[in-house]
Design a protein around this motif. Structure first.
Motif, mmCIF file in Angstrom:
data_model
loop_
_atom_site.group_PDB
_atom_site.id
_atom_site.type_symbol
_atom_site.label_atom_id
_atom_site.label_comp_id
_atom_site.label_asym_id
_atom_site.label_seq_id
_atom_site.Cartn_x
_atom_site.Cartn_y
_atom_site.Cartn_z
ATOM 1 N N MET A 1 22.404 22.111 -20.014
ATOM 2 C CA MET A 1 21.698 20.893 -20.304
ATOM 3 C C MET A 1 22.707 19.876 -20.839
ATOM 4 O O MET A 1 23.626 20.232 -21.570
ATOM 5 N N PHE A 2 22.520 18.633 -20.465
ATOM 6 C CA PHE A 2 23.418 17.571 -20.876
ATOM 7 C C PHE A 2 22.621 16.479 -21.570
ATOM 8 O O PHE A 2 21.478 16.207 -21.219
ATOM 9 N N LEU A 3 23.232 15.858 -22.557
ATOM 10 C CA LEU A 3 22.589 14.806 -23.318
ATOM 11 C C LEU A 3 23.555 13.641 -23.426
ATOM 12 O O LEU A 3 24.757 13.837 -23.599
ATOM 13 N N TYR A 4 23.014 12.428 -23.315
ATOM 14 C CA TYR A 4 23.807 11.205 -23.368
ATOM 15 C C TYR A 4 23.266 10.329 -24.482
ATOM 16 O O TYR A 4 22.053 10.129 -24.596
ATOM 17 N N LEU A 5 24.162 9.810 -25.317
ATOM 18 C CA LEU A 5 23.818 8.897 -26.403
ATOM 19 C C LEU A 5 24.503 7.569 -26.138
ATOM 20 O O LEU A 5 25.731 7.500 -26.103
ATOM 21 N N PHE A 6 23.715 6.539 -25.958
ATOM 22 C CA PHE A 6 24.260 5.207 -25.696
ATOM 23 C C PHE A 6 24.018 4.326 -26.913
ATOM 24 O O PHE A 6 22.886 4.195 -27.378
ATOM 25 N N HIS A 7 25.077 3.714 -27.403
ATOM 26 C CA HIS A 7 24.984 2.826 -28.562
ATOM 27 C C HIS A 7 24.716 1.400 -28.103
ATOM 28 O O HIS A 7 25.464 0.858 -27.284
ATOM 29 N N GLY A 8 23.645 0.797 -28.616
ATOM 30 C CA GLY A 8 23.396 -0.626 -28.423
ATOM 31 C C GLY A 8 22.762 -1.029 -27.116
ATOM 32 O O GLY A 8 21.746 -1.681 -27.109
#
Length: 172
Positions: A1-8
């Motif tokens: 499983m992959f997770l992406y965190l995008f700031h802003g």
């Protein structure tokens, strides 16, 4: 499983649906989880592989424990987390946990999601929390036994969570 965190700002990409919005007083993060890495040009600095997970990301309060780990310390750090007591999963108000290995950089993220902030505080005040953290800062704890594992001090960030209704998600 992959997770992406995008700031802003959330990248424009049709593969990014069911995005959770995380907000605090200073910033907004967008969180996207996928079974496989999307076929996309998403900046991999925002990408993590979940090496352990339980439960759901749906909840009202997220806690991100950001832990910088040295290259030489990764195996020991991961072994320690994979051997965790797993008591958090039984706590009232618990929604989910993801132990996230960075695809770039050195900062692992331990993400827990809770029904609300009071549920998280209940965990912090519980016997289960004390058991899970009983060796912290003692001679038996990893911080004392292997201080070279940690590249820098860890830090915690907390956010209000808005679950996606459909499509690209919503805001608080």
């Amino acid at each position: 499983m992959f997770l992406y965190l995008f700031h802003g700002t959330l990248p424009e990409d049709p593969q990014l649906d069911n995005v959770y919005t995380l907000q605090d007083d200073k910033e907004t993060l967008y969180l996207f989880e996928a079974a496989h890495p999307p076929d996309t040009s998403i900046d991999s600095r925002s990408a993590y592989q979940a090496i352990d997970s339980a439960g759901s990301l749906a909840g009202g309060f997220a806690v991100l424990n950001n832990i910088p780990v040295s290259e030489d310390g990764r195996a020991a750090f991961e072994e320690r987390f994979l051997g965790r007591a797993r008591r958090v999963e039984d706590m009232p108000g618990f929604s989910g946990i993801r132990v996230l290995r960075p695809l770039q950089g050195d900062t692992y993220v331990i993400l827990t999601v809770w029904k609300d902030e009071d549920s998280f505080k209940g965990w912090q005040e519980s016997e289960a929390y004390n058991h899970a953290h009983q060796k912290r800062d003692t001679a038996q704890g990893i911080t004392q036994q292997r201080p070279e594992i940690f590249a820098r001090p860890s830090f915690v960030t907390t956010y209000r969570v808005t679950s996606p209704e459909s499509g690209r998600g919503g805001s608080c």
